[in-house]
Design a protein around this motif. Structure first.
Motif, PDB file in Angstrom:
ATOM      1  N   GLY A  98       0.796  -1.219   0.000  1.00 48.66           N
ATOM      2  CA  GLY A  98       0.000   0.000   0.000  1.00 48.66           C
ATOM      3  C   GLY A  98       0.829   1.269   0.000  1.00 48.66           C
ATOM      4  O   GLY A  98       0.302   2.366   0.214  1.00 48.66           O
ATOM      5  N   VAL A  99       2.137   1.151  -0.243  1.00 47.75           N
ATOM      6  CA  VAL A  99       3.022   2.307  -0.313  1.00 47.75           C
ATOM      7  C   VAL A  99       3.052   2.842  -1.745  1.00 47.75           C
ATOM      8  O   VAL A  99       3.137   2.062  -2.699  1.00 47.75           O
ATOM      9  CB  VAL A  99       4.447   1.921   0.134  1.00 47.75           C
ATOM     10  N   THR A 100       2.981   4.147  -1.902  1.00 47.35           N
ATOM     11  CA  THR A 100       3.097   4.767  -3.219  1.00 47.35           C
ATOM     12  C   THR A 100       4.568   4.899  -3.592  1.00 47.35           C
ATOM     13  O   THR A 100       5.372   5.369  -2.785  1.00 47.35           O
ATOM     14  CB  THR A 100       2.446   6.165  -3.218  1.00 47.35           C
ATOM     15  N   VAL A 101       4.914   4.477  -4.805  1.00 47.24           N
ATOM     16  CA  VAL A 101       6.305   4.539  -5.255  1.00 47.24           C
ATOM     17  C   VAL A 101       6.366   5.232  -6.605  1.00 47.24           C
ATOM     18  O   VAL A 101       5.590   4.919  -7.514  1.00 47.24           O
ATOM     19  CB  VAL A 101       6.933   3.137  -5.371  1.00 47.24           C
ATOM     20  N   ARG A 102       7.316   6.167  -6.749  1.00 44.06           N
ATOM     21  CA  ARG A 102       7.550   6.853  -8.016  1.00 44.06           C
ATOM     22  C   ARG A 102       9.007   6.654  -8.399  1.00 44.06           C
ATOM     23  O   ARG A 102       9.903   6.940  -7.610  1.00 44.06           O
ATOM     24  CB  ARG A 102       7.255   8.346  -7.889  1.00 44.06           C
ATOM     25  N   LEU A 103       9.232   6.180  -9.610  1.00 45.69           N
ATOM     26  CA  LEU A 103      10.574   5.875 -10.084  1.00 45.69           C
ATOM     27  C   LEU A 103      10.977   6.781 -11.232  1.00 45.69           C
ATOM     28  O   LEU A 103      10.127   7.247 -11.989  1.00 45.69           O
ATOM     29  CB  LEU A 103      10.656   4.415 -10.548  1.00 45.69           C
ATOM     30  N   GLY A 104      12.289   6.992 -11.369  1.00 49.49           N
ATOM     31  CA  GLY A 104      12.826   7.711 -12.520  1.00 49.49           C
ATOM     32  C   GLY A 104      13.068   9.175 -12.250  1.00 49.49           C
ATOM     33  O   GLY A 104      12.694   9.727 -11.208  1.00 49.49           O
ATOM     34  N   ASP A 105      13.736   9.842 -13.202  1.00 45.88           N
ATOM     35  CA  ASP A 105      14.043  11.263 -13.073  1.00 45.88           C
ATOM     36  C   ASP A 105      12.765  12.064 -12.878  1.00 45.88           C
ATOM     37  O   ASP A 105      11.755  11.842 -13.556  1.00 45.88           O
ATOM     38  CB  ASP A 105      14.763  11.767 -14.327  1.00 45.88           C
ATOM     39  N   GLY A 106      12.807  12.998 -11.953  1.00 40.05           N
ATOM     40  CA  GLY A 106      11.646  13.834 -11.680  1.00 40.05           C
ATOM     41  C   GLY A 106      10.629  13.174 -10.786  1.00 40.05           C
ATOM     42  O   GLY A 106       9.543  13.719 -10.574  1.00 40.05           O
ATOM     43  N   ALA A 107      10.944  12.018 -10.229  1.00 38.02           N
ATOM     44  CA  ALA A 107       9.980  11.295  -9.400  1.00 38.02           C
ATOM     45  C   ALA A 107       9.588  12.065  -8.148  1.00 38.02           C
ATOM     46  O   ALA A 107       8.508  11.847  -7.589  1.00 38.02           O
ATOM     47  CB  ALA A 107      10.560   9.935  -8.995  1.00 38.02           C
ATOM     48  N   ALA A 108      10.451  12.970  -7.702  1.00 40.20           N
ATOM     49  CA  ALA A 108      10.176  13.672  -6.448  1.00 40.20           C
ATOM     50  C   ALA A 108       9.116  14.753  -6.581  1.00 40.20           C
ATOM     51  O   ALA A 108       8.649  15.291  -5.589  1.00 40.20           O
ATOM     52  CB  ALA A 108      11.465  14.294  -5.912  1.00 40.20           C
ATOM     53  N   SER A 109       8.738  15.114  -7.797  1.00 37.31           N
ATOM     54  CA  SER A 109       7.765  16.189  -7.952  1.00 37.31           C
ATOM     55  C   SER A 109       6.495  15.670  -8.608  1.00 37.31           C
ATOM     56  O   SER A 109       6.471  14.624  -9.233  1.00 37.31           O
ATOM     57  CB  SER A 109       8.359  17.312  -8.816  1.00 37.31           C
ATOM     58  N   ASP A 110       5.438  16.398  -8.408  1.00 35.50           N
ATOM     59  CA  ASP A 110       4.202  16.103  -9.125  1.00 35.50           C
ATOM     60  C   ASP A 110       3.453  17.411  -9.362  1.00 35.50           C
ATOM     61  O   ASP A 110       3.774  18.442  -8.780  1.00 35.50           O
ATOM     62  CB  ASP A 110       3.329  15.096  -8.359  1.00 35.50           C
ATOM     63  N   SER A 111       2.485  17.357 -10.212  1.00 34.22           N
ATOM     64  CA  SER A 111       1.828  18.588 -10.638  1.00 34.22           C
ATOM     65  C   SER A 111       1.079  19.273  -9.513  1.00 34.22           C
ATOM     66  O   SER A 111       0.831  20.469  -9.550  1.00 34.22           O
ATOM     67  CB  SER A 111       0.851  18.280 -11.791  1.00 34.22           C
ATOM     68  N   GLY A 112       0.715  18.508  -8.499  1.00 36.20           N
ATOM     69  CA  GLY A 112      -0.008  19.110  -7.382  1.00 36.20           C
ATOM     70  C   GLY A 112       0.887  19.500  -6.236  1.00 36.20           C
ATOM     71  O   GLY A 112       0.411  19.885  -5.177  1.00 36.20           O
ATOM     72  N   SER A 113       2.193  19.402  -6.399  1.00 37.03           N
ATOM     73  CA  SER A 113       3.104  19.644  -5.289  1.00 37.03           C
ATOM     74  C   SER A 113       3.494  21.109  -5.207  1.00 37.03           C
ATOM     75  O   SER A 113       3.364  21.860  -6.159  1.00 37.03           O
ATOM     76  CB  SER A 113       4.361  18.790  -5.444  1.00 37.03           C
ATOM     77  N   ALA A 114       4.002  21.477  -4.019  1.00 38.89           N
ATOM     78  CA  ALA A 114       4.522  22.820  -3.819  1.00 38.89           C
ATOM     79  C   ALA A 114       6.039  22.766  -3.857  1.00 38.89           C
ATOM     80  O   ALA A 114       6.653  22.028  -3.107  1.00 38.89           O
ATOM     81  CB  ALA A 114       4.054  23.365  -2.470  1.00 38.89           C
ATOM     82  N   ALA A 115       6.634  23.555  -4.730  1.00 41.16           N
ATOM     83  CA  ALA A 115       8.093  23.682  -4.814  1.00 41.16           C
ATOM     84  C   ALA A 115       8.797  22.344  -4.970  1.00 41.16           C
ATOM     85  O   ALA A 115       9.872  22.127  -4.448  1.00 41.16           O
ATOM     86  CB  ALA A 115       8.619  24.402  -3.575  1.00 41.16           C
ATOM     87  N   GLY A 116       8.180  21.422  -5.709  1.00 44.22           N
ATOM     88  CA  GLY A 116       8.835  20.163  -6.001  1.00 44.22           C
ATOM     89  C   GLY A 116       8.614  19.067  -4.996  1.00 44.22           C
ATOM     90  O   GLY A 116       9.082  17.948  -5.201  1.00 44.22           O
ATOM     91  N   LEU A 117       7.927  19.317  -3.894  1.00 43.11           N
ATOM     92  CA  LEU A 117       7.646  18.278  -2.904  1.00 43.11           C
ATOM     93  C   LEU A 117       6.399  17.501  -3.303  1.00 43.11           C
ATOM     94  O   LEU A 117       5.420  18.088  -3.774  1.00 43.11           O
ATOM     95  CB  LEU A 117       7.404  18.900  -1.529  1.00 43.11           C
ATOM     96  N   PRO A 118       6.398  16.174  -3.116  1.00 43.80           N
ATOM     97  CA  PRO A 118       5.142  15.449  -3.280  1.00 43.80           C
ATOM     98  C   PRO A 118       4.063  16.070  -2.402  1.00 43.80           C
ATOM     99  O   PRO A 118       4.323  16.479  -1.261  1.00 43.80           O
ATOM    100  CB  PRO A 118       5.504  14.032  -2.826  1.00 43.80           C
ATOM    101  N   GLU A 119       2.896  16.142  -2.920  1.00 43.97           N
ATOM    102  CA  GLU A 119       1.810  16.871  -2.256  1.00 43.97           C
ATOM    103  C   GLU A 119       1.582  16.368  -0.839  1.00 43.97           C
ATOM    104  O   GLU A 119       1.518  15.180  -0.581  1.00 43.97           O
ATOM    105  CB  GLU A 119       0.518  16.726  -3.057  1.00 43.97           C
ATOM    106  N   GLY A 120       1.479  17.317   0.096  1.00 44.02           N
ATOM    107  CA  GLY A 120       1.152  16.998   1.478  1.00 44.02           C
ATOM    108  C   GLY A 120       2.329  16.562   2.327  1.00 44.02           C
ATOM    109  O   GLY A 120       2.153  16.243   3.510  1.00 44.02           O
ATOM    110  N   THR A 121       3.540  16.542   1.787  1.00 41.19           N
ATOM    111  CA  THR A 121       4.694  16.040   2.533  1.00 41.19           C
ATOM    112  C   THR A 121       4.908  16.829   3.827  1.00 41.19           C
ATOM    113  O   THR A 121       5.018  18.053   3.811  1.00 41.19           O
ATOM    114  CB  THR A 121       5.976  16.118   1.681  1.00 41.19           C
ATOM    115  N   GLU A 122       4.992  16.091   4.938  1.00 38.32           N
ATOM    116  CA  GLU A 122       5.258  16.704   6.241  1.00 38.32           C
ATOM    117  C   GLU A 122       6.634  16.337   6.796  1.00 38.32           C
ATOM    118  O   GLU A 122       7.126  16.964   7.733  1.00 38.32           O
ATOM    119  CB  GLU A 122       4.189  16.258   7.248  1.00 38.32           C
TER     120      GLU A 122
END
Length: 479
Positions: free
Chosen positions: A55-79
């Motif tokens: 049940g863990v979300t995994v993103r692979l490859g260049d640019g995996a750390a960002s998404d369109s809904g993120s702020a300043a390159g962080l995956p959305e909601g990162t605490e």
């Protein structure tokens, strides 16, 4: 019982030895975990599939750390970000975290904060860092602690996850912890029972940015020490780090030396390892711990490792007999000044683990006369100091690898009388030829020493494969 991580959005940066356990532990504690990883090779895909099944979300490859809904390159909601130690501080992800006020921990920091979780015993840590000798010292320390009847393990930067040690079913009395400069950089709240910086030499400067930053991260191991900050008397920089550390009241500075120890030091007297730090009236008394011959192998830098391990064990209250018994029981890992064979009166020694000039310097100081097999990837190193210091010990040199010209030029400047064989090849078949050429140069009583002073990846998968190739070539000589 809900944990502090329940419902928390945590980004784990990097898979591998540290990232996968971190993701599993955090997921098990109720966190919403997203793993980002630059690579997308077969190993990464396999690890990703394993985590996604939980049940863990995994993103692979260049640019995996960002998404369109993120702020300043962080995956959305990162605490919180928990990073693999190898991720450089200059990564855009960490700049985004700083801008957003999101803390960044390493797996060591996470493990430190999880000590005692779920009612487990919070075992104290005896911590070891330094440019060279960390793994050997930690393994020696664990052997000594075990000889004292303590439940212990050698953990940290040696392939055993600290997270497994602090969250698993086994409750330890004390842990022997190897820590790299990378891990210490990301471990701001670590407070060890006692710790040692074995030595300091330029390494990983591409990661840290400068020698000063590298030394500062090494020095973090002393922060908050409770009983002893152990330093190398022969390496003033380690003592300087002790002086700069903010420690608990009553914590002592304890030195180790290959010479006769002064008060508050461990050292060597007439073939004996002795303690003048953890004894009554250390100004007048000394405690015999072991014989130099109990150290395997008894090369100078390995004796120094043994003294450092003994100092940490003694800081924890281990009796002298356990130091002796633990050192006698210790067997070093392969490719660390390992005697392979004697052929026609010549000793062949594998120190493929000597992947930088500092390690090679210690290895070269242990033998005389030497036919030296060296070369590989220099990683920006220079070799003048190494060659100048070893010149009088050299019978000859055989050079292999991509950056062998740098060593050849240093030999020409500082040891022009030493015969040099320059093998113009970087395939794995160069090693048997190198061993044959070394045999031709060697005389009875000499040591043929593989101490490359370079990384191995130009020719081999890792230094283990390089050492294996050397040992196989030596065995073929004696066949």
């Amino acid at each position: 019982m809900p944990s502090e991580f329940s419902g928390k959005h945590v980004t784990v940066a990097g898979l591998g030895v540290s990232g996968v356990p971190a993701a599993k532990v955090l997921h098990g504690l109720g966190a919403h975990v997203t793993v980002v990883n630059d690579g997308a090779d077969e190993r990464a895909r396999t690890q990703a599939a394993e985590l996604e099944a939980l049940g863990v979300t995994v993103r692979l490859g260049d640019g995996a750390a960002s998404d369109s809904g993120s702020a300043a390159g962080l995956p959305e909601g990162t605490e919180l970000i928990v990073t693999a130690p190898g991720w450089k501080p200059t990564k855009p992800l960490f700049a985004a975290a700083e801008q957003a006020g999101v803390p960044v921990w390493g797996d060591v920091e996470l493990a430190w904060r999880l000590r005692g979780h779920g009612g487990r015993k919070a075992a104290p840590w005896l911590a070891v860092t330094g440019t060279n000798g960390k793994t050997t010292t930690v393994q020696m320390l664990a052997s000594i602690l075990a000889a004292a009847g303590l439940r212990t393990a050698a953990v940290g930067n040696i392939g055993v996850s600290l997270l497994d040690a602090v969250t698993g079913d086994t409750e330890y009395d004390v842990l022997a912890v190897e820590l790299s400069s990378y891990q210490l950089h990301w471990a701001p709240s670590l407070r060890a029972h006692s710790a040692v910086v074995l030595n300091l030499a330029a390494d990983h400067l591409d990661w840290h940015g400068s020698m000063e930053a590298y030394a500062a991260d090494k020095g973090r191991v002393y922060e908050g020490n409770q009983v002893a900050c152990v330093y190398n008397v022969a390496d003033r920089a380690t003592e300087d780090l002790v002086r700069a550390a903010d420690v608990e009241e009553g914590c002592r500075a304890v030195g180790f030396t290959l010479g006769t120890p002064g008060p508050s030091q461990l050292g060597v007297v007439e073939g004996l390892l002795v303690d003048r730090a953890f004894v009554e009236d250390r100004h007048k008394n000394a405690q015999e711990l072991a014989e130099v011959s109990d150290v395997n192998p008894p090369a100078p830098h390995n004796i120094a490792n043994a003294l450092a391990a003994a100092a940490l064990a003694r800081a924890y209250g281990v009796p002298a007999a356990a130091v002796r018994d633990g050192l006698r029981a210790f067997t070093p890992d392969a490719h660390r000044i390992a005697h392979v064979a004697d052929v026609d009166g010549v000793a062949y020694v594998d120190d493929s683990k000597a992947t930088n000039t500092h390690a090679a310097e210690a290895s070269l100081a242990a033998y005389e006369p030497i036919v030296w097999i060296a070369g590989g990837l220099a990683k920006g190193a220079t070799f003048d100091g190494l060659v100048e210091g070893a010149a009088k010990r050299l019978r000859g040199a055989v050079l292999i690898g991509a950056d062998r010209a740098l060593i050849r030029e240093a030999l020409a400047r500082h040891a022009p009388e030493v015969p040099v064989v320059d093998l113009d090849r970087t395939d794995t078949g160069a090693m048997p030829q190198a061993v044959r050429e070394a045999r031709r140069l060697a005389e009875p009583g000499d040591t043929v020493l593989l101490a490359p002073a370079c990384a191995s990846m130009d020719m081999f998968t890792n230094y283990n494969k390089r050492g294996d190739a050397f040992a196989e070539a030596v065995r073929e000589l004696g066949a």
